[in-house]
Design an enzyme around this catalytic site. Structure first.
Site, PDB file in Angstrom:
ATOM      1  N   ASP A 122       0.697  -1.094  -0.003  1.00  0.00           N
ATOM      2  CA  ASP A 122       0.027   0.121  -0.016  1.00  0.00           C
ATOM      3  C   ASP A 122       0.882   1.014  -0.040  1.00  0.00           C
ATOM      4  O   ASP A 122       2.011   1.382   0.692  1.00  0.00           O
ATOM      5  CB  ASP A 122      -0.958  -0.046   1.095  1.00  0.00           C
ATOM      6  CG  ASP A 122      -1.938  -0.925   1.038  1.00  0.00           C
ATOM      7  OD1 ASP A 122      -2.288  -1.473   0.079  1.00  0.00           O
ATOM      8  OD2 ASP A 122      -2.404  -1.497   2.090  1.00  0.00           O
ATOM      9  N   ASP A 149      -7.067  -1.618  -4.762  1.00  0.00           N
ATOM     10  CA  ASP A 149      -8.057  -1.135  -3.651  1.00  0.00           C
ATOM     11  C   ASP A 149      -8.987  -0.134  -4.116  1.00  0.00           C
ATOM     12  O   ASP A 149     -10.310  -0.236  -3.957  1.00  0.00           O
ATOM     13  CB  ASP A 149      -7.554  -0.648  -2.260  1.00  0.00           C
ATOM     14  CG  ASP A 149      -6.567  -1.591  -1.484  1.00  0.00           C
ATOM     15  OD1 ASP A 149      -6.635  -2.891  -1.728  1.00  0.00           O
ATOM     16  OD2 ASP A 149      -5.772  -1.183  -0.854  1.00  0.00           O
TER      17      ASP A 149
END
Length: 123
Positions: A77, A99
């Site tokens: 991330d 995401d």
């Protein structure tokens, strides 16, 4: 308002179920594989372009995060949005583009469910 940061997510969405053992990682990969197959079957039976596109986004995001998990043992991330109000900094979750695809796909499915052609025909 935006920073690039590096975060290794060894859990699932929002960092839940954090566990870096190999068994846990293989378990998450197995659940993800079953989910991708189920979503692909749903996509093959889909009757609207919006639902098909939304399911494709979800599947693509799941596969992208799965590739990270397979290659690195965690999902990479990197995007962080934040805002400062009155000297206090408020951060959103750190996320990646997979995401974003998953969230966009879920939003598309919800829209199609509530406002799509079949929803309009319901009594």
């Amino acid at each position: 308002f935006f920073d690039l940061v590096l975060a290794w997510n060894i859990g699932i969405s929002f960092g839940w179920l954090q566990n870096d053992s190999p068994l846990a990682q293989y378990g998450l990969m197995a659940v993800k594989a079953v989910a991708v197959v189920a979503l692909a079957i749903w996509m093959a039976r889909s009757e609207t372009k919006l639902a098909t596109t939304a399911l494709g986004l979800i599947i693509g995001g799941a596969i992208g995060n799965g590739i990270d998990r397979l290659a690195y043992g965690a999902v990479v991330d990197f995007a962080l949005f934040h805002i400062e109000i009155g000297g206090t900094v408020y951060n959103w979750y750190i996320f990646n583009m997979a995401d974003v695809a998953i969230v966009a796909g879920v939003a598309g499915l919800l829209y199609d469910s509530f406002f799509g052609a079949h929803a309009a025909k319901a009594p």
